[in-house]
Design a protein around this motif. Sequence first.
Motif, short mmCIF file in Angstrom:
data_model
loop_
_atom_site.label_atom_id
_atom_site.label_comp_id
_atom_site.label_asym_id
_atom_site.label_seq_id
_atom_site.Cartn_x
_atom_site.Cartn_y
_atom_site.Cartn_z
N UNK A 10 0.85 -1.19 0.00
CA UNK A 10 0.00 0.00 0.00
C UNK A 10 0.89 1.24 0.00
N UNK A 11 0.59 2.17 -0.87
CA UNK A 11 1.29 3.45 -0.86
C UNK A 11 0.81 4.26 0.34
N UNK A 12 1.73 4.92 1.03
CA UNK A 12 1.40 5.66 2.24
C UNK A 12 1.55 7.17 2.05
N UNK A 13 2.69 7.60 1.52
CA UNK A 13 2.96 9.04 1.41
C UNK A 13 4.04 9.27 0.38
N UNK A 14 4.05 10.47 -0.19
CA UNK A 14 5.07 10.83 -1.16
C UNK A 14 5.49 12.28 -1.00
N UNK A 15 6.73 12.55 -1.41
CA UNK A 15 7.26 13.91 -1.37
C UNK A 15 8.03 14.16 -2.64
N UNK A 16 7.89 15.35 -3.19
CA UNK A 16 8.57 15.67 -4.44
C UNK A 16 10.07 15.83 -4.21
N UNK A 17 10.80 15.97 -5.30
CA UNK A 17 12.26 15.97 -5.22
C UNK A 17 12.82 17.20 -4.53
N UNK A 18 12.32 18.39 -4.89
CA UNK A 18 12.92 19.61 -4.34
C UNK A 18 11.90 20.63 -3.84
N UNK A 19 10.66 20.57 -4.32
CA UNK A 19 9.70 21.61 -3.93
C UNK A 19 9.05 21.34 -2.58
N UNK A 20 9.16 20.09 -2.11
CA UNK A 20 8.56 19.76 -0.82
C UNK A 20 7.08 19.44 -0.89
N UNK A 21 6.53 19.34 -2.10
CA UNK A 21 5.12 18.98 -2.23
C UNK A 21 4.91 17.58 -1.66
N UNK A 22 3.86 17.41 -0.85
CA UNK A 22 3.60 16.14 -0.17
C UNK A 22 2.20 15.65 -0.50
N UNK A 23 2.06 14.35 -0.54
CA UNK A 23 0.74 13.73 -0.70
C UNK A 23 0.66 12.53 0.25
N UNK A 24 -0.58 12.23 0.67
CA UNK A 24 -0.80 11.18 1.66
C UNK A 24 -1.99 10.32 1.28
N UNK A 25 -1.91 9.06 1.66
CA UNK A 25 -3.08 8.21 1.58
C UNK A 25 -4.12 8.71 2.58
N UNK A 26 -5.38 8.55 2.25
CA UNK A 26 -6.44 9.02 3.14
C UNK A 26 -6.34 8.39 4.53
N UNK A 27 -5.86 7.16 4.58
CA UNK A 27 -5.81 6.42 5.84
C UNK A 27 -4.81 7.01 6.84
N UNK A 28 -3.86 7.83 6.36
CA UNK A 28 -2.84 8.37 7.25
C UNK A 28 -2.84 9.89 7.28
N UNK A 29 -3.66 10.51 6.46
CA UNK A 29 -3.66 11.97 6.37
C UNK A 29 -3.99 12.59 7.72
N UNK A 30 -3.20 13.58 8.09
CA UNK A 30 -3.40 14.24 9.37
C UNK A 30 -2.66 13.58 10.52
N UNK A 31 -2.12 12.38 10.30
CA UNK A 31 -1.39 11.67 11.35
C UNK A 31 0.08 11.48 10.99
#
Length: 120
Positions: free
Chosen positions: A45-66
């Motif tokens: 399961x994918x959990x979270x990702x971060x871009x190479x240099x800009x710091x953009x982040x994304x999260x799975x709904x199951x972990x967002x906010x935690x």
Amino acid sequence: VQLVESGGGLVQPGGSLRLSCAASGFTFSDFGMSWYRRAPEKGREWVAGISSTTGLRTYADSVKGRFTISRDNTKNTVYLQMNSLKPEDTAVYYCNAVRRLGSPPVFGSWGQGTQVTVSS
């Protein structure tokens, strides 16, 4: 390519852990990074990702906010701060590089992962 995850352990529900993934063998700052997990008898399961240099982040709904993903390009390391842990977060956690957020992992060889167990 080498990906070495660490920081897992046994923690009570509501507790926190900080995972680290030390990367080598590729130009770390050229790639986004993602965390994944595999629970017993479940697929990856994918959990979270971060871009190479800009710091953009994304999260799975199951972990967002935690959970919070971060990276230090000077140390070739990506982190996952996990707060308010739940039993359903129990899994082996892995990291891998991605060409861009939302794309599949780049490297076919994975690290050994780090076990996170949330239990009272």
